[in-house]
Design an enzyme around this catalytic site. Structure first.
Site, PDB file in Angstrom:
ATOM      1  N   GLU A  52      -8.993   6.478 -33.428  1.00  0.00           N
ATOM      2  CA  GLU A  52      -8.135   6.401 -32.240  1.00  0.00           C
ATOM      3  C   GLU A  52      -8.247   7.639 -31.350  1.00  0.00           C
ATOM      4  O   GLU A  52      -8.157   7.547 -30.127  1.00  0.00           O
ATOM      5  CB  GLU A  52      -6.679   6.163 -32.640  1.00  0.00           C
ATOM      6  CG  GLU A  52      -6.392   4.755 -33.158  1.00  0.00           C
ATOM      7  CD  GLU A  52      -6.657   4.605 -34.645  1.00  0.00           C
ATOM      8  OE1 GLU A  52      -7.198   5.560 -35.259  1.00  0.00           O
ATOM      9  OE2 GLU A  52      -6.325   3.538 -35.199  1.00  0.00           O
ATOM     10  N   PHE A 114       5.731  -0.794 -43.240  1.00  0.00           N
ATOM     11  CA  PHE A 114       4.306  -0.472 -43.327  1.00  0.00           C
ATOM     12  C   PHE A 114       3.770  -0.107 -41.927  1.00  0.00           C
ATOM     13  O   PHE A 114       4.003  -0.817 -40.963  1.00  0.00           O
ATOM     14  CB  PHE A 114       3.531  -1.666 -43.878  1.00  0.00           C
ATOM     15  CG  PHE A 114       2.045  -1.425 -43.930  1.00  0.00           C
ATOM     16  CD1 PHE A 114       1.521  -0.427 -44.748  1.00  0.00           C
ATOM     17  CD2 PHE A 114       1.173  -2.150 -43.131  1.00  0.00           C
ATOM     18  CE1 PHE A 114       0.155  -0.180 -44.780  1.00  0.00           C
ATOM     19  CE2 PHE A 114      -0.192  -1.910 -43.158  1.00  0.00           C
ATOM     20  CZ  PHE A 114      -0.705  -0.918 -43.986  1.00  0.00           C
ATOM     21  N   GLN A 115       3.074   1.001 -41.855  1.00  0.00           N
ATOM     22  CA  GLN A 115       2.505   1.531 -40.608  1.00  0.00           C
ATOM     23  C   GLN A 115       3.571   1.761 -39.536  1.00  0.00           C
ATOM     24  O   GLN A 115       3.315   1.597 -38.352  1.00  0.00           O
ATOM     25  CB  GLN A 115       1.369   0.642 -40.085  1.00  0.00           C
ATOM     26  CG  GLN A 115       0.156   0.672 -41.024  1.00  0.00           C
ATOM     27  CD  GLN A 115      -1.119   0.162 -40.389  1.00  0.00           C
ATOM     28  OE1 GLN A 115      -1.088  -0.746 -39.570  1.00  0.00           O
ATOM     29  NE2 GLN A 115      -2.241   0.741 -40.774  1.00  0.00           N
ATOM     30  N   LYS A 164       6.025  -5.517 -32.291  1.00  0.00           N
ATOM     31  CA  LYS A 164       5.227  -6.740 -32.405  1.00  0.00           C
ATOM     32  C   LYS A 164       6.008  -7.978 -31.968  1.00  0.00           C
ATOM     33  O   LYS A 164       5.448  -8.881 -31.347  1.00  0.00           O
ATOM     34  CB  LYS A 164       4.750  -6.891 -33.855  1.00  0.00           C
ATOM     35  CG  LYS A 164       3.585  -7.847 -33.985  1.00  0.00           C
ATOM     36  CD  LYS A 164       2.982  -7.806 -35.373  1.00  0.00           C
ATOM     37  CE  LYS A 164       1.803  -8.770 -35.450  1.00  0.00           C
ATOM     38  NZ  LYS A 164       1.216  -8.806 -36.807  1.00  0.00           N
ATOM     39  N   MET A 482     -17.608  30.904 -31.508  1.00  0.00           N
ATOM     40  CA  MET A 482     -16.527  31.638 -30.862  1.00  0.00           C
ATOM     41  C   MET A 482     -15.594  32.256 -31.910  1.00  0.00           C
ATOM     42  O   MET A 482     -15.099  33.369 -31.729  1.00  0.00           O
ATOM     43  CB  MET A 482     -15.745  30.717 -29.918  1.00  0.00           C
ATOM     44  CG  MET A 482     -14.848  31.447 -28.946  1.00  0.00           C
ATOM     45  SD  MET A 482     -15.749  32.608 -27.895  1.00  0.00           S
ATOM     46  CE  MET A 482     -15.962  31.644 -26.398  1.00  0.00           C
TER      47      MET A 482
END
Lengths: 588, 179
Positions: A52, A114-115, A164, A482
């Site tokens: 993502e 869940f999630q 949802k 760096m």
């Protein structure tokens, strides 16, 4: 226009109504209804990423290279939390982005489903605004407001979190024309009195300087054109922040190069010694100002910024003008012309001769005199071999990023995508993919380091799948360069965990993904190899082996002022070891 | 002066001032978290915070924040609040100079004999009202400026202070005009 449709249909309809052509995303349980709608249409093209975060940075690259809003679609929980870095990045660099996240069904919110994650809670400090949509009848309005907020005023990322059940529910859709935001009305026109005062101040300046930033790019191509007109009319020198490169042409004789920590000697000394500083869409970031109490002590300062909170935040200014850069520059040009102002020619002449003295130090000079490729030479060669082509450059973060900013010349805005404020390693490859998605026929190059590229290397697979022929030009020195440079400066050359012991074979890695792998180790072969990379039809991973221990100069050591720069020629080991005092060490 | 910047000029040169800000916001979910998050995220002080929906039909709330900091930080706080998307307006009541500030205190005091008499006498002097009483306790209600409430709490301590609940400052400007 109002119609009955499901929440998922509304999302797709809103994207179409907002003129969205490309969408970066990754499916998951909580966004399946929206993915089902995407499947049944062909107006919005979805680009499937591999993580993502890659979608977020791709949307940033897309936005930066087009001036449009970048759009992301991800699922709940880990999908949303993986987006936190790109959101924070976009907020720091003022990139317009709409991120749509799925959420567990409303009745499950708060049940540790869940999630499930508190997406609006987690993203609140790293977005310009965010919404949790609990009623499908609010959805269309919120989506259109989201686009409005993302692109208006100081642009930034927003999140719309859609449970949802709201995606399945049916409600009334309204088009963007019917949506007006209740509170958010950023000011675009500058205050006329302040503009007139600024023009008076500019007209009297003997040692003026334009200090420009990402705000010029964000304001649109017209702002860059107006900046050029004003600069040429006045004959003043121009420098820019990292984010503003390309607004003023690097090939122009009034261009001093980038300023700041790794800016040119002439740009930083001009900042220090100028008598009138005209800040156009920059924000006095700490990488620019260095030590604040020694920052440009003798100058009157004018600051043009669309965000009122930027004015007087880090540096007190004499004239603050809140407004959009293009609008304000237009008004300034009109005021300058109608007052019949002429620049102080004699004053400017002696100012330019001072600047020429600093230029003569040739602070970006380097000597490529063996077969070992110097990173500076690699970037300069890449620039020369791509001249005249339709080029978009992105970078990761580190030494290679600074070298790209120093040695690659940008003549047009929206051609340069880099993570400036947040400094996100792993930004460059997905950003190049985003730019390539918007400009299919252009040459999109990610200038990378060997460490940064591994942070989002999986996105090479995205490039293959969607036939986006991005080129990844890796300056491979086997170090986090760096970090190593700072360890040399600050920590007695103890190189704690900045050497990468087991790098992959980048050529084989490219081939494993189905891309083209190339390697170049000799300076004499570099031009030909770069030409081959450009000519290659698909994505390329180019392993450019460079001098391992090269460091990035010139540099303002932390805690020092603009006129205390460290130049490459003076940077012996002893000087490096003593460059930063105890107070400076805490400043990073 | 920004705590976010490591290059900040050392603090201490400018005197800390206390300001009362009135913030008119759209009463949408999370708006209070947004305002509080701004203060904590950028290291600003909240001395007191009061919030309630004040215009129900427009879903507007007034947040009254008492904050403290050097003048430059106060200016930043106002600018940062003003640029938040759901914020309508920010009014610095300390600058407008004509504001009335009030706070409500509920205080429970327990005691017997002379202490009870003394508590009632002080309550009378402060114009506090008794809103609950038992044979061994009182709950007083008192409104006033913050320093008046502080003083009353201080006096109740030796008498038998049990617990305190206070609302934080609500404020409004004087005169016929809306702010």
């Amino acid at each position: 226009m109002t119609r009955q449709m499901t929440g998922a249909e509304m999302v797709v309809q809103a994207l179409i109504d907002q003129g969205v052509e490309h969408l970066f995303g990754y499916p998951g349980g909580s966004v399946l209804p929206i993915y089902d709608e995407l499947f049944q249409q062909d107006k919005v093209q979805h680009i499937l990423v591999r993580q993502e975060g890659g979608a977020g940075h791709s949307a940033e690259g897309y936005a930066r290279s087009t001036g449009k809003v970048g759009v992301v679609l991800v699922t709940s929980g880990p999908g949303a939390t993986n987006m936190v870095t790109p959101l924070a990045d976009a907020l720091m660099d003022s990139i317009p982005m709409v991120c749509i996240t799925g959420q567990v069904a409303t009745h499950l919110i708060g049940s540790d489903a869940f999630q499930e994650a508190d997406t609006v809670g987690i993203t609140r400090p790293c977005t310009k605004h965010n919404w949790l949509v609990k009623d499908v009848n609010d959805l269309a309005r919120i989506l259109h407001e989201a686009f409005y907020v993302a692109r208006s005023g100081r642009p930034g990322p927003v999140v719309v979190d859609i449970p949802k059940d709201v995606q399945f529910a049916t409600g009334t859709y309204q088009g963007p024309a019917l949506v007006e935001h209740k509170t958010y009305r950023p000011r675009v026109e500058g205050d006329q009195a302040a503009i007139l005062a600024a023009v008076e101040m500019i007209a009297k300046a003997k040692k003026p300087l334009f200090y420009t930033g990402g705000g010029v790019i964000n304001s649109g191509p017209e702002a860059s054109a107006l900046l050029r007109e004003l600069a040429h009319l006045t004959g003043f020198p121009v420098t820019s922040t990292l984010m503003g490169l390309g607004a003023f042409p690097a090939t122009d004789k009034q261009w001093l190069g980038m300023l700041g920590m790794h800016g040119t000697y002439e740009a930083n000394n001009a900042m220090h010694d100028c008598d009138v500083m005209i800040n156009v869409g920059a924000r006095f970031d700490d990488r620019i100002t260095g030590r604040l109490d020694a920052f440009s002590p003798g100058s009157k300062k004018i600051h043009i910024d669309i965000d009122p909170s930027s004015i007087n935040k880090n540096v007190r200014v004499d004239i603050g003008i809140v407004g959009d850069v293009a609008h304000v520059l237009k008004a300034m040009l009109a005021a300058w012309k109608s007052a019949g102002h002429k620049p102080d020619k004699a004053g400017l002449k002696s100012w330019w001769s001072e600047i020429d003295g600093w230029r003569a130090r040739n602070s970006l000079g380097f000597r490529q005199n063996s077969e070992t490729i110097l990173p500076q030479y690699a970037i300069r060669t890449l620039y020369e071999r791509t001249l005249g082509k339709d080029v978009y450059i992105s970078t990761e973060v580190g030494q290679h990023q600074m070298w790209a900013a120093q040695y690659f010349g940008f003549d047009e805005p929206n051609r340069w995508m880099t993570s400036g404020g947040l400094g996100t390693m792993g930004y460059g490859l997905p950003a190049a993919i985003g730019a390539q998605a918007a400009h299919r026929d252009a040459l999109c190059i990610d200038i990378a380091g060997d460490a940064s590229i591994l942070m989002n290397i999986q996105e090479l697979s995205t490039a293959i799948q969607h036939e986006l022929p991005v080129k990844v030009f890796i300056l491979n020195n086997q170090y986090m360069g760096m970090v190593r440079q700072w360890q040399q400066l600050l920590h007695g050359n103890r190189l704690s965990h900045s050497y990468t012991d087991s790098l992959p074979d980048f050529v084989k890695l490219a081939e494993a993904y189905g891309a083209i792998g190339m390697r170049c180790e000799k300076a004499s072969e570099l031009e030909g190899a770069i030409d081959a990379m450009i000519a290659a039809p698909g994505p390329v991973l180019f392993d450019c082996r460079v001098a391992n221990l090269a460091n990035c100069f010139p540099m303002i050591p932390s805690g020092k002022a603009h006129n205390e720069m460290l130049l490459a020629a003076d940077a012996t080991d002893e000087v490096i070891a003593n460059a930063i005092d105890a107070a400076g060490k805490a400043l990073v | 002066m920004q705590p976010g910047s490591v290059y900040a000029i050392k603090e201490g040169k400018d005197k800390t001032e206390q300001h009362t800000l009135s913030v008119l916001v759209d009463n949408e979910p999370g708006v209070l978290a947004r305002v509080i998050g701004l203060f904590s995220g950028r290291g600003y002080n909240i001395e007191s915070l009061t919030v309630s929906e004040t215009e129900h039909e427009k879903h507007r709330s007034r947040i009254t924040v008492v904050t403290a900091g050097p003048p430059q930080v106060i200016e930043q706080i106002k600018a940062q609040l003003e640029r938040m998307v759901p914020v309508h307006r920010v009014i610095d009541l300390t600058v407008t100079g004509k504001a009335i500030e009030r706070e409500l205190l509920l205080i429970k005091v327990r005691g017997a004999g002379d202490d009870r008499v003394e508590a009632l006498r002080l309550a009378d002097a402060f114009r506090a009202r008794v809103i609950d009483a038992t044979t061994e306790s009182f709950v007083f209600e008192l409104t006033g400026r913050t320093d008046k409430l502080d003083q009353f709490i201080l006096l109740m301590q030796p008498i038998g202070l049990v617990e305190v609940s206070r609302t934080g400052v609500a404020a409004i400007t004087r005169g016929p005009e809306a702010t």
